[in-house]
Design an enzyme around this catalytic site. Structure first.
Site, PDB file in Angstrom:
ATOM      1  N   HIS A  28     113.287  45.143  -4.008  1.00  0.00           N
ATOM      2  CA  HIS A  28     114.076  45.472  -5.118  1.00  0.00           C
ATOM      3  C   HIS A  28     114.445  46.826  -4.979  1.00  0.00           C
ATOM      4  O   HIS A  28     115.607  47.406  -5.363  1.00  0.00           O
ATOM      5  CB  HIS A  28     113.465  45.033  -6.247  1.00  0.00           C
ATOM      6  N   ASP A  35     102.871  43.020  -5.343  1.00  0.00           N
ATOM      7  CA  ASP A  35     102.765  42.489  -4.001  1.00  0.00           C
ATOM      8  C   ASP A  35     102.016  41.222  -3.254  1.00  0.00           C
ATOM      9  O   ASP A  35     102.764  40.427  -2.610  1.00  0.00           O
ATOM     10  CB  ASP A  35     103.005  43.952  -3.155  1.00  0.00           C
ATOM     11  N   ASP A  73     112.531  52.592 -12.836  1.00  0.00           N
ATOM     12  CA  ASP A  73     111.871  51.814 -13.571  1.00  0.00           C
ATOM     13  C   ASP A  73     112.082  50.495 -12.985  1.00  0.00           C
ATOM     14  O   ASP A  73     113.112  49.746 -12.599  1.00  0.00           O
ATOM     15  CB  ASP A  73     112.321  51.907 -15.151  1.00  0.00           C
ATOM     16  N   LYS A 114     109.999  45.373   4.280  1.00  0.00           N
ATOM     17  CA  LYS A 114     109.918  45.387   2.747  1.00  0.00           C
ATOM     18  C   LYS A 114     110.779  46.513   2.523  1.00  0.00           C
ATOM     19  O   LYS A 114     111.612  46.426   1.500  1.00  0.00           O
ATOM     20  CB  LYS A 114     108.581  46.120   2.442  1.00  0.00           C
ATOM     21  N   THR A 120     107.808  60.971  -9.363  1.00  0.00           N
ATOM     22  CA  THR A 120     106.617  59.965  -9.277  1.00  0.00           C
ATOM     23  C   THR A 120     105.883  60.389  -8.500  1.00  0.00           C
ATOM     24  O   THR A 120     106.146  61.123  -7.456  1.00  0.00           O
ATOM     25  CB  THR A 120     107.169  58.791  -9.116  1.00  0.00           C
ATOM     26  N   THR A 121     104.473  60.231  -8.781  1.00  0.00           N
ATOM     27  CA  THR A 121     103.336  60.674  -7.897  1.00  0.00           C
ATOM     28  C   THR A 121     103.127  59.408  -7.117  1.00  0.00           C
ATOM     29  O   THR A 121     102.152  59.501  -6.185  1.00  0.00           O
ATOM     30  CB  THR A 121     102.230  61.369  -8.654  1.00  0.00           C
ATOM     31  N   ASN A 122     103.555  58.272  -7.048  1.00  0.00           N
ATOM     32  CA  ASN A 122     103.216  56.906  -6.728  1.00  0.00           C
ATOM     33  C   ASN A 122     103.612  57.130  -4.988  1.00  0.00           C
ATOM     34  O   ASN A 122     104.636  57.219  -4.556  1.00  0.00           O
ATOM     35  CB  ASN A 122     104.093  55.750  -7.346  1.00  0.00           C
ATOM     36  N   ALA A 123     102.564  57.022  -4.369  1.00  0.00           N
ATOM     37  CA  ALA A 123     102.670  57.061  -2.593  1.00  0.00           C
ATOM     38  C   ALA A 123     103.709  56.176  -2.220  1.00  0.00           C
ATOM     39  O   ALA A 123     104.225  56.308  -1.106  1.00  0.00           O
ATOM     40  CB  ALA A 123     101.388  57.485  -2.214  1.00  0.00           C
ATOM     41  N   GLY A 124     103.275  54.678  -2.516  1.00  0.00           N
ATOM     42  CA  GLY A 124     104.012  53.836  -1.997  1.00  0.00           C
ATOM     43  C   GLY A 124     105.444  53.850  -2.349  1.00  0.00           C
ATOM     44  O   GLY A 124     106.348  53.710  -1.448  1.00  0.00           O
TER      45      GLY A 124
END
Length: 203
Positions: free
Chosen positions: A189, A164, A70, A184, A7-11
């Site tokens: 999850h 969030d 996912d 967090k 993934t490229t999602n930084a979070g």
């Protein structure tokens, strides 16, 4: 041990990396990810999509441990929607974007619209995450994590992403976007799923 995240999602990368350190592991973005055609996400379940993505990306990265996830939000009174379509909820609902709004903001607005008039005692939600680890197109491990909360009527907090700001944790009197990064990582999850996966690998 280095795990490569598809993934490229930084979070997501930030959340996973902080937990990995506690298990003498590191997490990095999969090399060349931008040049790999995006994996299809056509499965009806979180597990199906996570496994499908892990197999797809690991088959294109020989020898590497590839982690795919996912995850999404299930709202009880919406029959578990947005569910696997959480990232595309506003698009699915044909909810018009506000000029200058981000994809997350549009999804949040679409969710609030769907819950308009629903009282707080009927706004229970659950974040769910399924992780799949694969190498060379072979599935090695899966893990799941979840956290329960309530969907607020307006966003609060600046620290999170996705839903969030609307996901309220009654026991902390904060949204997932208001808790500290450390909280967090422990409560989310995604954090719970990754902890479970790493424990399985440790044993």
């Amino acid at each position: 041990m280095t795990i490569y995240l598809a993934t490229t999602n930084a979070g997501k990368l930030r959340d996973f990396a902080a937990i990995a350190i506690q298990h003498d592991a590191t997490v990095e973005t999969l090399p060349g990810l931008a040049s790999i055609p995006e994996a299809p996400e056509n499965e009806p379940t979180f597990e199906g999509n996570a496994v499908s993505k892990a197999l797809y990306y690991s088959s294109r990265a020989p020898g590497l441990l590839v982690l795919a996830d996912d995850s999404g939000l299930e709202v009880q009174c919406l029959n578990a929607a947005p569910g696997v379509r959480s990232a595309r909820y506003a698009e699915d609902q044909h909810f018009p974007p506000t000029p200058g709004s981000t994809k997350d903001e549009r999804n949040n607005a679409a969710l609030l619209h769907a819950l308009d008039g629903i009282p707080e005692n009927c706004r229970q939600g659950r974040y769910r995450c399924v992780l799949a680890l694969a190498r060379d197109g072979e599935l090695l491990q899966t893990a799941e994590g979840s956290v329960d909360g309530v969907i607020l009527q307006a966003p609060r907090g600046e620290n999170g992403f996705g839903y969030d700001p609307l996901f309220f944790l009654p026991e902390l009197d904060q949204t997932m976007a208001e808790v500290s990064i450390e909280q967090k990582q422990r409560l989310s999850h995604r954090g719970r799923a990754f902890e479970s996966l790493l424990r399985q690998l440790d044993t």
